[in-house]
Design a protein around this motif. Structure first.
Motif, PDB file in Angstrom:
ATOM      1  N   GLU A  85     -39.150   7.188  31.651  1.00 50.73           N
ATOM      2  CA  GLU A  85     -39.149   7.340  33.115  1.00 50.73           C
ATOM      3  C   GLU A  85     -40.497   6.914  33.703  1.00 50.73           C
ATOM      4  OE1 GLU A  85     -38.149  11.405  33.658  1.00 50.73           O
ATOM      5  OE2 GLU A  85     -35.997  11.116  33.294  1.00 50.73           O
ATOM      6  N   GLY A  86     -41.584   7.264  32.996  1.00 55.64           N
ATOM      7  CA  GLY A  86     -42.921   6.879  33.449  1.00 55.64           C
ATOM      8  C   GLY A  86     -43.124   5.383  33.423  1.00 55.64           C
ATOM      9  N   LEU A  87     -42.590   4.728  32.369  1.00 58.34           N
ATOM     10  CA  LEU A  87     -42.717   3.267  32.268  1.00 58.34           C
ATOM     11  C   LEU A  87     -41.957   2.573  33.391  1.00 58.34           C
ATOM     12  CD1 LEU A  87     -42.346   2.871  28.389  1.00 58.34           C
ATOM     13  CD2 LEU A  87     -44.383   2.328  29.737  1.00 58.34           C
ATOM     14  N   TYR A  88     -40.755   3.069  33.699  1.00 54.13           N
ATOM     15  CA  TYR A  88     -39.988   2.470  34.784  1.00 54.13           C
ATOM     16  C   TYR A  88     -40.696   2.685  36.135  1.00 54.13           C
ATOM     17  CZ  TYR A  88     -35.923   1.331  31.902  1.00 54.13           C
ATOM     18  OH  TYR A  88     -35.089   0.775  30.976  1.00 54.13           O
ATOM     19  N   ALA A  89     -41.318   3.858  36.294  1.00 53.32           N
ATOM     20  CA  ALA A  89     -42.055   4.135  37.531  1.00 53.32           C
ATOM     21  C   ALA A  89     -43.243   3.192  37.669  1.00 53.32           C
ATOM     22  CB  ALA A  89     -42.520   5.590  37.545  1.00 53.32           C
ATOM     23  N   ASP A  90     -43.935   2.976  36.546  1.00 49.46           N
ATOM     24  CA  ASP A  90     -45.085   2.054  36.571  1.00 49.46           C
ATOM     25  C   ASP A  90     -44.628   0.617  36.847  1.00 49.46           C
ATOM     26  OD1 ASP A  90     -46.715   4.171  36.002  1.00 49.46           O
ATOM     27  OD2 ASP A  90     -46.886   3.739  33.853  1.00 49.46           O
ATOM     28  N   TYR A  91     -43.465   0.262  36.267  1.00 44.68           N
ATOM     29  CA  TYR A  91     -42.943  -1.096  36.487  1.00 44.68           C
ATOM     30  C   TYR A  91     -42.619  -1.314  37.965  1.00 44.68           C
ATOM     31  CZ  TYR A  91     -39.723  -5.050  36.543  1.00 44.68           C
ATOM     32  OH  TYR A  91     -39.110  -6.238  36.825  1.00 44.68           O
ATOM     33  N   GLY A  92     -42.104  -0.252  38.612  1.00 44.75           N
ATOM     34  CA  GLY A  92     -41.770  -0.350  40.033  1.00 44.75           C
ATOM     35  C   GLY A  92     -42.977  -0.685  40.884  1.00 44.75           C
ATOM     36  N   GLU A  93     -44.152  -0.288  40.408  1.00 42.28           N
ATOM     37  CA  GLU A  93     -45.374  -0.566  41.178  1.00 42.28           C
ATOM     38  C   GLU A  93     -46.021  -1.884  40.776  1.00 42.28           C
ATOM     39  OE1 GLU A  93     -47.995   2.708  40.762  1.00 42.28           O
ATOM     40  OE2 GLU A  93     -46.621   4.170  41.655  1.00 42.28           O
ATOM     41  N   SER A  94     -45.987  -2.202  39.458  1.00 38.85           N
ATOM     42  CA  SER A  94     -46.727  -3.380  38.980  1.00 38.85           C
ATOM     43  C   SER A  94     -45.845  -4.593  38.707  1.00 38.85           C
ATOM     44  CB  SER A  94     -47.479  -3.026  37.697  1.00 38.85           C
ATOM     45  OG  SER A  94     -46.556  -2.757  36.650  1.00 38.85           O
ATOM     46  N   LEU A  95     -44.530  -4.358  38.468  1.00 39.32           N
ATOM     47  CA  LEU A  95     -43.576  -5.418  38.085  1.00 39.32           C
ATOM     48  C   LEU A  95     -44.017  -6.158  36.824  1.00 39.32           C
ATOM     49  CD1 LEU A  95     -42.725  -6.915  41.620  1.00 39.32           C
ATOM     50  CD2 LEU A  95     -41.455  -5.214  40.296  1.00 39.32           C
ATOM     51  N   ALA A  96     -44.751  -5.467  35.942  1.00 35.26           N
ATOM     52  CA  ALA A  96     -45.215  -6.084  34.687  1.00 35.26           C
ATOM     53  C   ALA A  96     -44.077  -6.072  33.669  1.00 35.26           C
ATOM     54  CB  ALA A  96     -46.417  -5.328  34.140  1.00 35.26           C
ATOM     55  N   ASP A  97     -43.731  -7.284  33.142  1.00 32.51           N
ATOM     56  CA  ASP A  97     -42.590  -7.392  32.219  1.00 32.51           C
ATOM     57  C   ASP A  97     -42.797  -6.627  30.915  1.00 32.51           C
ATOM     58  OD1 ASP A  97     -41.267  -8.927  34.012  1.00 32.51           O
ATOM     59  OD2 ASP A  97     -41.858 -10.854  33.115  1.00 32.51           O
ATOM     60  N   ASP A  98     -44.053  -6.478  30.471  1.00 36.70           N
ATOM     61  CA  ASP A  98     -44.296  -5.783  29.199  1.00 36.70           C
ATOM     62  C   ASP A  98     -43.896  -4.314  29.287  1.00 36.70           C
ATOM     63  OD1 ASP A  98     -46.468  -5.384  30.988  1.00 36.70           O
ATOM     64  OD2 ASP A  98     -47.678  -4.614  29.316  1.00 36.70           O
ATOM     65  N   LEU A  99     -43.962  -3.743  30.503  1.00 33.95           N
ATOM     66  CA  LEU A  99     -43.544  -2.348  30.682  1.00 33.95           C
ATOM     67  C   LEU A  99     -42.035  -2.202  30.487  1.00 33.95           C
ATOM     68  CD1 LEU A  99     -45.694  -1.290  33.785  1.00 33.95           C
ATOM     69  CD2 LEU A  99     -46.062  -0.680  31.380  1.00 33.95           C
ATOM     70  N   LEU A 100     -41.291  -3.200  30.999  1.00 37.65           N
ATOM     71  CA  LEU A 100     -39.838  -3.188  30.802  1.00 37.65           C
ATOM     72  C   LEU A 100     -39.489  -3.322  29.326  1.00 37.65           C
ATOM     73  CD1 LEU A 100     -38.095  -5.318  33.589  1.00 37.65           C
ATOM     74  CD2 LEU A 100     -37.903  -2.871  33.147  1.00 37.65           C
ATOM     75  N   GLU A 101     -40.255  -4.172  28.627  1.00 38.81           N
ATOM     76  CA  GLU A 101     -40.006  -4.374  27.197  1.00 38.81           C
ATOM     77  C   GLU A 101     -40.264  -3.085  26.411  1.00 38.81           C
ATOM     78  OE1 GLU A 101     -41.525  -7.264  23.551  1.00 38.81           O
ATOM     79  OE2 GLU A 101     -42.073  -7.731  25.627  1.00 38.81           O
ATOM     80  N   LYS A 102     -41.379  -2.404  26.745  1.00 43.54           N
ATOM     81  CA  LYS A 102     -41.690  -1.123  26.088  1.00 43.54           C
ATOM     82  C   LYS A 102     -40.606  -0.090  26.363  1.00 43.54           C
ATOM     83  CE  LYS A 102     -46.756  -1.350  26.003  1.00 43.54           C
ATOM     84  NZ  LYS A 102     -47.998  -0.748  26.564  1.00 43.54           N
ATOM     85  N   ALA A 103     -40.194  -0.025  27.628  1.00 44.31           N
ATOM     86  CA  ALA A 103     -39.161   0.942  28.012  1.00 44.31           C
ATOM     87  C   ALA A 103     -37.855   0.660  27.276  1.00 44.31           C
ATOM     88  CB  ALA A 103     -38.945   0.910  29.518  1.00 44.31           C
ATOM     89  N   GLY A 104     -37.538  -0.622  27.114  1.00 44.31           N
ATOM     90  CA  GLY A 104     -36.304  -1.009  26.412  1.00 44.31           C
ATOM     91  C   GLY A 104     -36.310  -0.586  24.963  1.00 44.31           C
TER      92      GLY A 104
END
Length: 513
Positions: free
Chosen positions: A102-121
Motif C-alpha cells: 500500500e505504501g509503494l502504491y501511495a509513493d507511486y501516486g506521487e512520483s510515478l516511478a516505474d520501479d515502485l510499481l515493479e517492487k509492489a508487483g
C-alpha cells in the motif's frame, strides 16, 4: 535427514538423573511421541531443546534456519485483543507486507516511478502465493476444529479461562505452520471431537513434531516413532506407540540383564580389591581397581512406585444429591439455555459436550464457586462434596507437597503425611520439593492425595486424568470404580470413563424444557 540431533545429553536433578549420555535424532517428516512416567523428564527435555533449561553436558544441534513452534504455557497478549485479532498475528509478516505494498502504491501516486510499481508487483506476488486472501478462511477452519468458534471470535482474550486460552494459543501455533512443532499435552482442554480433529491435522502435517501426551490413544494415532525416557536413557523406537511398547518390553528385559550382570561384575571386583589391596596380591588388586574405574556404569533401574487411591464415603439419606431448575450458567452472559439436571444417590455420570460450551462452568456453579446467573441449584442437607478442578493452581509455588497436606490437615503427624503422600505416588525427595519443580503429573497426585482424606458422598471431577501416566490413571480408575458414593466427571478420555459410569449426558441435552 536429521532435523534435530541430541548427543551425549546429561542432566540431573539433586535427587535423580534424568538423562545419562542420551542420544536421539528427529528426522525431517518424523512424527515423534515423547513418553515416560510422571517426573521422567519429558517437559524438561523440551525446555532443554528450546534453550530454556541448560543441560549439564551434551550437544543439541538443530538444522540451519529451522523454524520451531513451541506451545508455551503463557504468551504475551495485548490488552483488549480479541481471539480473532490474536489469531491474525500468526500472519503478521503478510499483513506487514500488505502495508508495504500500500505504501509503494501511495509513493507511486506521487512520483510515478516505474520501479515502485515493479517492487509492489513482486511483493504482491509473494502475498498471493502465501495464501494471504484465504487467511480468514484458515482462521475460521482452525477455530471450528479446536472448538474456539463456540467461544466467540470477538471475545477478548482477557475474558477467557485458562483452558480456553490454551486452545487459542494452540490454534495460533498451528496456523504459523513451523518446520517443527514441540507440543506438551496439546489435548488438555480439548474434548473427544476436537482431539480427533487435532489428530487428523497432525497426521497431515508436512513438518516434524515432538509431542508429549498422556492420552495414549491419541498418541498412538499420530506417531510414526517414539522416544521413551527410562533408566536415564533416551531410546527411540520405530512405529506408533503400540508397536514401540512391545519393542520397549524386549529392550527393558535386555537392559535389566545387562545391568544385573554388570552389578555382579562390579561386586566381584570390589570384593577382590577390598580383600587383597594391602596383601601379597596388591598389584593384581590395583589392576582390578583400574579395571573397575573404566567401567561405564549403567544407571540403576528407577524404583517404580504405584499409586493407590481411596476416596472415603460418607452416607447420606437423600435420594437426589443434585437438582437444578432453569439454571443459567456463565459469567457475564449465559453460555447455554437454562439447564435442568437431576443426579440420584449412587449414580456415576459423565458429562460431555464440546469444549467451551460450559462443562467446567456447570461444575463450578453446582459447588457454588461461580454464582448462577439464574434459576436454582437444590442440594440436600448432609451433602459432602469432594471436588477436583483441572487447574494446577497453587497459592505458593515454593511450598512443598508436605506443606500443602500439613496446611489441609494440621493435626496429622509427619509420618502420617508422608504415608498419605507415598500412597498417592509421591515419595522420597519429591515430598519436600517445591511444587514449581514437580511435573504436572506429580502435582496432580498431590491434589488427589488431599482428596483421599476427605469423606464425601459426591465426587465431582473436572479432567482428572490430565498429566497422569497410564499406571496412575489405572489406579485412579480403580478407586473411582470402588467409590460407594455419587460421581460427576468431565473427561476428554472416553476410554477412561465409558465403563466406569452409569450414564453419559451431553450438556446440551440438559436444556430445560
Amino acid at each position: 535427514m536429521s532435523i534435530l540431533t541430541i548427543e551425549d545429553l546429561n542432566y540431573a536433578l539433586p535427587d535423580k538423573v534424568l538423562y545419562q549420555e542420551g542420544n536421539v535424532t528427529l528426522n525431517r517428516g518424523e512424527h515423534m511421541g515423547l513418553v515416560g512416567k510422571n517426573g521422567a523428564g519429558k517437559s524438561t527435555l523440551i525446555k532443554i531443546l528450546i534453550g530454556e533449561v541448560l543441560a549439564d553436558s551434551g550437544k543439541i544441534t538443530w538444522q540451519n534456519h529451522v523454524k520451531l513452534g513451541y506451545l508455551e504455557q503463557y504468551l504475551l497478549i495485548e490488552e483488549g485483543q480479541t481471539i480473532r485479532e490474536f489469531l491474525r498475528t500468526s500472519f503478521k509478516f503478510l499483513y506487514d507486507l500488505e502495508k508495504e505494498i500500500e505504501g509503494l502504491y501511495a509513493d507511486y501516486g506521487e512520483s510515478l516511478a516505474d520501479d515502485l510499481l515493479e517492487k509492489a508487483g513482486k511483493k504482491q506476488e509473494i502475498l498471493e502465493q502465501s495464501g494471504f486472501y484465504a487467511i480468514e478462511q484458515r482462521i475460521e477452519k482452525m477455530a471450528f476444529g479446536l472448538g474456539i468458534a463456540a467461544i466467540g471470535m470477538e471475545k477478548k482474550l482477557s475474558e477467557l479461562s485458562g483452558g480456553q486460552k490454551s486452545k487459542v494459543f494452540l490454534a495460533k501455533l498451528l496456523l504459523e505452520e513451523p518446520d517443527v512443532l514441540l507440543l506438551d499435552e496439546p489435548t488438555n482442554y480439548l474434548d473427544d471431537t476436537h482431539v480427533q480433529w487435532l489428530a487428523g491435522f497432525l497426521n497431515d502435517f508436512a513438518g516434524s513434531y515432538l509431542v508429549i501426551s498422556h492420552d495414549y490413544q491419541f498418541l498412538n494415532e499420530i506417531t510414526n516413532c517414539i522416544c521413551d525416557i527410562e533408566f536415564g536413557r533416551l531410546q527411540k523406537y520405530p512405529g506408533n506407540l503400540k508397536k514401540a511398547l512391545k519393542l520397549k518390553e524386549i529392550a527393558n528385559e535386555n537392559y535389566l540383564k545387562e545391568y544385573h550382570a554388570q552389578q555382579e561384575k562390579i561386586d566381584k571386583l570390589e570384593n577382590y580389591i577390598r580383600k587383597y589391596k594391602a596383601g601379597s596380591r596388591s598389584t593384581i588388586a590395583k589392576s582390578r581397581e583400574k579395571q573397575l574405574n573404566k567401567i561405564d556404569r549403567l544407571s540403576a533401574p528407577e524404583r517404580v512406585y504405584q499409586s493407590a487411591f481411596e476416596f472415603p464415603h460418607a452416607p447420606i439419606l437423600a435420594n437426589y444429591l443434585i437438582e437444578t431448575k432453569n439454571l443459567a450458567i456463565g459469567y457475564k452472559h449465559a453460555l447455554l439455555p437454562t439447564i435442568d439436571l437431576i443426579v440420584q444417590r449412587g449414580e456415576k455420570i459423565a458429562i460431555n459436550g464440546f469444549n467451551g460450551i460450559g462443562k467446567s462452568t456447570l461444575l463450578k456453579t453446582l459447588i457454588g464457586e461461580i454464582p448462577a446467573l439464574g434459576g436454582n441449584v437444590i442440594l440436600p442437607e448432609g451433602l459432602e462434596i469432594n471436588y477436583f478442578s483441572q487447574e494446577l493452581n497453587w497459592p505458593n509455588q515454593s511450598l512443598t507437597p508436605f506443606d500443602y497436606v500439613r496446611e489441609a490437615y494440621p493435626t496429622l503427624l509427619d509420618k502420617e503425611i508422608r504415608t498419605q503422600l507415598a500412597r498417592s505416588g509421591i515419595h522420597d525427595d519429591n515430598v519436600k520439593k517445591a511444587m514449581k519443580f514437580l511435573s504436572g503429573g506429580e502435582q496432580t497426585k498431590v491434589k488427589l492425595c488431599i482428596m483421599t482424606m476427605i469423606k464425601s458422598n459426591l465426587l465431582i471431577l473436572d479432567e482428572p486424568t490430565n498429566h497422569l501416566d497410564t499406571d496412575t490413571k489405572r489406579a485412579l480408575r480403580q478407586a473411582l470404580d470402588a467409590y460407594e458414593g455419587t460421581m460427576l466427571i468431565v473427561s476428554h478420555e472416553a476410554d477412561f470413563y465409558e465403563n466406569l459410569v452409569d450414564r453419559i449426558v451431553n450438556i446440551e441435552d440438559l436444556q430445560a424444557g
